[in-house]
Each structure stands twice: as C-alpha cells, then as structure tokens.
Design a protein around this motif. Sequence first.
Motif: not given
Length: 337
Positions: A95-97, A135-136, A146-148, A221-222
């Motif tokens: 997931d996203a987190t 997931d990203h 969209g940056d970490v 992979a990103p």
Amino acid sequence: MSALLRPRTTLDLAKRPRRLRASAAMRDLVRERDVRIASLVQPLFVADTNQPRGPIASMPGIERYSIDGAVEECRKLAALGLRAVLLFGIPDFKDATASAAHDPSGIIARSVEAIKSAVPDLVVIADVCGCEYTDHGHCGILDERGDVDNDATLELLGRAALAYASAGVDVVAPSDMMDGRVGYVRATLDASGYTNVPIMSYAVKFASAFYGPFRDAADSAPQFGDRRSYQMDPPNAREALREALLDLDEGADFLIVKPALAYLDLVHAVSEVADVPVACYNVSGEYAMVKAAAANGWIDEDRIVDETLTSFVRAGADIIITYFAKSYAQRHGTLRR
Ligand code: PBG
C-alpha cells in the motif's frame, strides 16, 4: 642494442620481487589478505504465502524462498561455516504507506522467528526499508509532490525495526537513505528495551544502475521517477564521508558502502575513518554481470569471484554482503573457515 639494455650483473638487480612468487607454498606464505567465510553475509529473499517462489531470471543461482525454504537454506549456510544472512521480504500486500513492512505477523517478522528458532546461532539481519512494501515502489512515504517525505518515513522505519526486533532479529539494516534514520531507529529501539539490537546502516548508498536485478527479485522498482532525491549521487566522495560520519554520530554499529566494485575508493576511505566494522555490498548487478559472462564462457567464474572478494578485503571491508557467499563457502569451506 638489446645487449646494452640488459642488466650487466646481478648487482643491478638486488631486489627481485619474483623470488617470493616462485612456488604455491611461497605465495601462500606471503599472502597479505584472506577472505574469511565468517565475514560473508548471504542475502535471502523470502516470499509471502501468495508470492511466486523459485529462481530469479536475472540472478541465476538465487531464489525466492518460502519461509520453510529459507529455514532449510539457513541450515545449509550455517553448516558451510557462514555466520549471517540478510533478509528481504516480498509481501502479499502493498500500500502507499508500506504497512506490511511493520506488520508483526508480516513476512519478515515470521521469517525471523522461524529462522532464529531453527538456526539460533546464525546472525539474522533484516533490511529495513519501504520499497518492497509500497505500491509506488519508493523507499518511504510520499508527500503531495510525489517526493519521499523524510520525517514521515522515519516513523515507518522505526516501526519496522521494532517489529523485527520483537520477532528476535539480531541486527536491523536501514537501507532507505532518509536523513536522521539511524538516530531515530536507535531511539525507537531503546525506548522499547531493545538496547542490544545493533544497527547496520547503509550509510553510503548510491543511486545506482547496479540494483537492476534486485528490483526484479524483490519486486521493488519505483513505479515513477527514480531514487535520486534520497540515494547519493555517484560522483560524490566527500559527501560519502559526511554520510558515514553522521551515521556514526547517530549510533550506527556497522556501516555499509553500496554498491561495492565501482566504489572501492569509498570502501577504503570509510574504513579509514570508521571506528566500527565496515561492510560493502556486492550488489545484484555485480552478481548478474559475472553470472552472464561466465554462462557465455567468457570468464572463469570461480577465479573472478575469488579475485573480486579479495579486492573488497584489500580495500578495507571487514564484512562482505554478497550473493556469492554460499558458493564461495562451498568451494573454500575446508580451507578458510
Ligand atoms: C532497498 C534495497 C535495494 C537493495 C538493497 N536494499 C534496492 C534499491 O535501493 O533500489 C539493492 C541490493 C542489490 O542490488 O543487490 N531496500
């Protein structure tokens, strides 16, 4: 003419280094460095229940294991004289987190429990990062652009380290390249009583094309962009020392330089300043290149591997993380344990 250039008497050549290379016994006697099997770390990929297992196409000889398969493999590695493994998880859920990264019943926590109860003497190191669990595919939590997000990601890393520590891991190895993560993970572990769990920091980690095969193996992979806003820029050597010193300051117990071969200058430089053991990570792309050339009959794999691992020791590495650990131990076990 050539007679004039030749030394006239032996007096001209009192010093002849070849004398000490004359026989195998003499070469053994004067050898300056040896690769210790006990200093090698074998990385292992452990796949969750519904993830594919088996060979990884771009890394011949390396597999994704089930937990049971990983336990079996660890028994074999220990019997060969190897002392440590580095675990990477392939979760069922992204997931996203990266919540699966710190799930107390997630793939790494369960693997650690299983391996430590079956092979208690093996040092189990767990990679701590978001990239296999998001997931990203980035190494942490994203901000609106969209940056970490550095500081939001610290919390994720702290939680993951804690989950692995409570599963009984011997060492946590944060590989995300967020600022301040060693200090944050240290404080988090200490606050829960895990003062004796060391941190092996990927202190000097470059944004490298040599990680290509790993990202297939770990499915990490990103999905967009790249890792250049958090991993280091390859030309920067002074900055590598800065990263190493910061992590030492924050309490790192080991430092890793990664990749290894293209960064041997930094393995050496870091080993000169560090007052903790220094590891280098002989990464997936370095492994794949050797395997591919050997499969074509272009190089002698065994000799290339021996020469390469020796170069890491000569550069100053105390510990070598390498996909060749098992095969090296199989070939040299009786000699160099
Ligand atoms: C990230 C991580 C990576 C590797 C180890 N930990 C990949 C990356 O940063 O993209 C690479 C290892 C290899 O290439 O063998 N958690």
